[in-house]
Design a protein around this motif. Structure first.
Motif, PDB file in Angstrom:
ATOM      1  N   THR A 101     -16.775   3.027   3.781  1.00  0.00           N
ATOM      2  CA  THR A 101     -17.400   2.592   2.520  1.00  0.00           C
ATOM      3  C   THR A 101     -18.151   3.712   1.790  1.00  0.00           C
ATOM      4  N   HIS A 102     -18.190   4.909   2.366  1.00  0.00           N
ATOM      5  CA  HIS A 102     -18.798   6.040   1.663  1.00  0.00           C
ATOM      6  C   HIS A 102     -17.853   6.613   0.606  1.00  0.00           C
ATOM      7  N   THR A 103     -16.601   6.087   0.563  1.00  0.00           N
ATOM      8  CA  THR A 103     -15.627   6.528  -0.441  1.00  0.00           C
ATOM      9  C   THR A 103     -15.344   5.375  -1.399  1.00  0.00           C
ATOM     10  N   TYR A 104     -14.854   5.712  -2.594  1.00  0.00           N
ATOM     11  CA  TYR A 104     -14.527   4.670  -3.567  1.00  0.00           C
ATOM     12  C   TYR A 104     -13.453   3.724  -3.037  1.00  0.00           C
ATOM     13  N   CYS A 105     -12.418   4.286  -2.421  1.00  0.00           N
ATOM     14  CA  CYS A 105     -11.350   3.437  -1.893  1.00  0.00           C
ATOM     15  C   CYS A 105     -11.845   2.609  -0.707  1.00  0.00           C
ATOM     16  N   GLY A 106     -12.776   3.154   0.076  1.00  0.00           N
ATOM     17  CA  GLY A 106     -13.367   2.398   1.171  1.00  0.00           C
ATOM     18  C   GLY A 106     -14.146   1.195   0.671  1.00  0.00           C
ATOM     19  N   ARG A 107     -14.799   1.342  -0.467  1.00  0.00           N
ATOM     20  CA  ARG A 107     -15.549   0.220  -1.041  1.00  0.00           C
ATOM     21  C   ARG A 107     -14.617  -0.870  -1.578  1.00  0.00           C
ATOM     22  N   ALA A 108     -13.369  -0.481  -1.844  1.00  0.00           N
ATOM     23  CA  ALA A 108     -12.381  -1.456  -2.322  1.00  0.00           C
ATOM     24  C   ALA A 108     -11.483  -1.946  -1.190  1.00  0.00           C
ATOM     25  N   SER A 109     -11.832  -1.619   0.060  1.00  0.00           N
ATOM     26  CA  SER A 109     -10.928  -1.923   1.174  1.00  0.00           C
ATOM     27  C   SER A 109     -10.785  -3.421   1.438  1.00  0.00           C
ATOM     28  N   HIS A 110     -11.700  -4.241   0.925  1.00  0.00           N
ATOM     29  CA  HIS A 110     -11.532  -5.681   1.071  1.00  0.00           C
ATOM     30  C   HIS A 110     -10.278  -6.163   0.337  1.00  0.00           C
TER      31      HIS A 110
ATOM     32  N   LEU B 200       0.853  -1.190   0.000  1.00  0.00           N
ATOM     33  CA  LEU B 200       0.000   0.000   0.000  1.00  0.00           C
ATOM     34  C   LEU B 200       0.889   1.240   0.000  1.00  0.00           C
ATOM     35  N   HIS B 201       0.623   2.147  -0.919  1.00  0.00           N
ATOM     36  CA  HIS B 201       1.420   3.363  -1.053  1.00  0.00           C
ATOM     37  C   HIS B 201       0.522   4.579  -0.811  1.00  0.00           C
ATOM     38  N   GLY B 202       0.672   5.177   0.355  1.00  0.00           N
ATOM     39  CA  GLY B 202      -0.194   6.303   0.734  1.00  0.00           C
ATOM     40  C   GLY B 202       0.388   7.637   0.330  1.00  0.00           C
ATOM     41  N   ASN B 203       0.605   7.837  -0.971  1.00  0.00           N
ATOM     42  CA  ASN B 203       1.158   9.119  -1.412  1.00  0.00           C
ATOM     43  C   ASN B 203       0.128  10.232  -1.263  1.00  0.00           C
ATOM     44  N   ARG B 204       0.550  11.451  -1.523  1.00  0.00           N
ATOM     45  CA  ARG B 204      -0.297  12.641  -1.357  1.00  0.00           C
ATOM     46  C   ARG B 204      -0.701  12.869   0.093  1.00  0.00           C
ATOM     47  N   GLY B 205       0.043  12.295   1.026  1.00  0.00           N
ATOM     48  CA  GLY B 205      -0.211  12.534   2.447  1.00  0.00           C
ATOM     49  C   GLY B 205      -1.508  11.950   2.965  1.00  0.00           C
ATOM     50  N   VAL B 206      -2.042  10.899   2.311  1.00  0.00           N
ATOM     51  CA  VAL B 206      -3.370  10.404   2.681  1.00  0.00           C
ATOM     52  C   VAL B 206      -3.393   9.708   4.046  1.00  0.00           C
ATOM     53  N   TYR B 207      -2.223   9.300   4.570  1.00  0.00           N
ATOM     54  CA  TYR B 207      -2.222   8.691   5.901  1.00  0.00           C
ATOM     55  C   TYR B 207      -2.505   9.719   6.987  1.00  0.00           C
ATOM     56  N   HIS B 208      -2.324  10.977   6.664  1.00  0.00           N
ATOM     57  CA  HIS B 208      -2.395  12.031   7.684  1.00  0.00           C
ATOM     58  C   HIS B 208      -3.498  13.041   7.412  1.00  0.00           C
ATOM     59  N   SER B 209      -4.464  12.658   6.584  1.00  0.00           N
ATOM     60  CA  SER B 209      -5.608  13.539   6.305  1.00  0.00           C
ATOM     61  C   SER B 209      -6.861  12.681   6.197  1.00  0.00           C
ATOM     62  N   ASP B 210      -7.985  13.330   6.029  1.00  0.00           N
ATOM     63  CA  ASP B 210      -9.255  12.616   5.932  1.00  0.00           C
ATOM     64  C   ASP B 210      -9.698  12.399   4.484  1.00  0.00           C
ATOM     65  N   LYS B 211      -8.811  12.673   3.539  1.00  0.00           N
ATOM     66  CA  LYS B 211      -9.201  12.578   2.134  1.00  0.00           C
ATOM     67  C   LYS B 211      -9.458  11.141   1.693  1.00  0.00           C
ATOM     68  N   GLN B 212      -8.652  10.215   2.204  1.00  0.00           N
ATOM     69  CA  GLN B 212      -8.821   8.798   1.876  1.00  0.00           C
ATOM     70  C   GLN B 212      -8.807   7.998   3.183  1.00  0.00           C
TER      71      GLN B 212
END
Length: 440
Positions: free
Chosen positions: A410-419, A363-375
């Motif tokens: 799951t309200h986000t596209y990436c959340g729906r793919a979290s499986h 998993l590559h959390g670029n764009r700082g997504v580990y530290h924001s609510d965007k993803q």
């Protein structure tokens, strides 16, 4: 009578030659024995494999005692970088920062050690430690970490890694290096993209004795053992010297094919956040280029490339890698997107078919997504690994809470793919627990 004398003379000559050969072999054996004892003491011998070897080597690892015996005490700086020092100079801070763990010497000779490099500058300490933690949690074979960091971070890395439980520390060794660029344009290299990111370009020139290396960005999380991607080195053909994933699978959302003002690899470019290198081949290769009709080695091509394209590149060192491999496509091994899965693979809908079938490996959390609510799906995985206590059960303290939290995204596209995030993670945890049970 003369024939007998000639025969006798020839016998004497052959006897003398045989004796000389025997003494030379004995001396060679004794010398090899002395060298072997030094190599064993240091953890692994120097790998002098052929430039076109297909399997990764164990080179570049030395114990603290051997390093102190053989290294000249010279400092390493911007003006006196590693690749300009004699071979017998190790330099300040270039020795292994930790001695090999007990019992690891004999084990290393029989097991392949994965070599993992990372570059950390600025506020990247915790993120880097979380990445190293994920690498350690799921790997079954020994690891060696090459940590390139600003001087003020060295003690923090050392203290953190040596605070981990002894059972965890037994799985890895590490070395810490200062950030070092060529004195020409050093400031420009350091600030080319993210702070210090272009250090990765110089790893083959700094780690001269390391045959193969896996470089990763600090915002990487391993969801399965490091040795699985390390094994891809054996799939390189005779011309391939590096492996990376495509920047995009879907050209309609690709960046390079829509906006790049410079050459790039393939249809959509490559992403350098996960880069597997046969550095022996890379150091010896002469590369085609668009600056001169003469082919250039790695150590010769970087500075002219920067001078030519510095006004046209957006993503710094990644763009330079794209330019190099656009002219040398046969040198690149392209691995699928599940080895470098980023928000771009799910934020516009699923566009990584390999992950759809097999799950996400890295998993590559670029764009700082580990530290924001965007993803939030990416953030949840990062926080779960960061907060996981080493002594706790992986199934109950990591996997189950993570699975529950991912349901809230799951309200986000990436959340729906979290499986896809948990598919390989589940398998990795099961494998680690089975191995731990067998060892009891």
């Amino acid at each position: 009578m003369r024939c007998y004398l000639h025969a006798l003379l020839l016998c004497v000559v052959f006897t003398l030659l045989s004796l000389l050969y025997g003494f030379s072999q004995l001396a060679s054996t004794l010398e090899d024995g002395d060298e072997g004892s030094v190599k064993h003491h240091g953890g692994s011998g120097r790998d002098t494999g052929h430039v076109f070897r297909k399997t990764p080597g164990l080179a570049g690892l030395r114990g603290r005692e051997e390093g102190l015996d053989r290294c000249k005490s010279l400092s390493v700086s911007y003006w006196n970088p590693y690749w300009r020092l004699p071979a017998d100079v190790c330099g300040v801070n270039s020795l292994l920062e930790s001695s090999f763990r007990s019992g690891s010497v004999a084990k290393e000779l029989s097991e392949e050690r994965s070599h993992l490099a990372v570059v950390a500058c600025g506020p990247r300490l915790e993120e880097t430690l979380t990445m190293l933690k994920s690498a350690t949690l799921f790997s079954k074979k020994p690891l060696h970490f090459y940590i390139f960091a600003e001087d003020e971070l060295h003690d923090s890395f050392r203290n953190a890694l040596e605070s981990w439980p002894q059972a965890v520390q037994a799985k890895f060794s590490y070395s810490i290096y200062p950030i070092t660029f060529p004195k020409e344009n050093a400031k420009e290299w350091k600030k080319l993209f993210k702070p210090c990111a272009s250090q990765r370009l110089f790893l083959p020139l700094i780690l001269k004795e390391v045959d193969s290396l896996l470089y990763v960005d600090t915002d990487i999380l391993f969801l399965q053992p490091v040795e699985d991607i390390w094994a891809l080195l054996s799939q390189f053909n005779s011309t391939q010297l590096a492996g990376m994933a495509p920047e995009h699978e879907e050209p309609r959302i690709g960046w390079y094919n829509r906006f790049a003002r410079h050459p790039y690899y393939g249809k959509t470019g490559i992403n350098s956040g996960v880069m597997l290198m046969n550095m022996t081949r890379l150091r010896e290769k002469v590369f085609k280029n668009d600056m001169t009709a003469v082919r250039l080695q790695w150590k010769e091509i970087l500075m002219p490339l920067l001078q030519k394209y510095k006004l046209n590149i957006t993503w710094g060192d990644q763009d330079l890698l794209n330019i190099i491999f656009s002219h040398n496509p046969g040198s690149l091994y392209v691995f699928p997107c599940q080895w470098n899965y980023r928000p771009d693979h799910c934020m516009y809908g699923n566009n990584c078919q390999h992950a759809e079938r097999e799950g996400v490996f890295i998993l590559h959390g670029n764009r700082g997504v580990y530290h924001s609510d965007k993803q939030p799906a990416f953030q949840v995985v990062y926080e779960a690994i960061r907060k996981y206590p080493f002594s706790e059960d992986l199934e109950t303290s990591l996997f189950r809470p993570l699975e529950a939290l991912l349901q809230t995204t799951t309200h986000t596209y990436c959340g729906r793919a979290s499986h896809l995030f948990t598919k390989r993670l589940k398998r990795s945890i099961t494998s680690v627990q089975q191995e731990a049970t067998l060892k009891r």
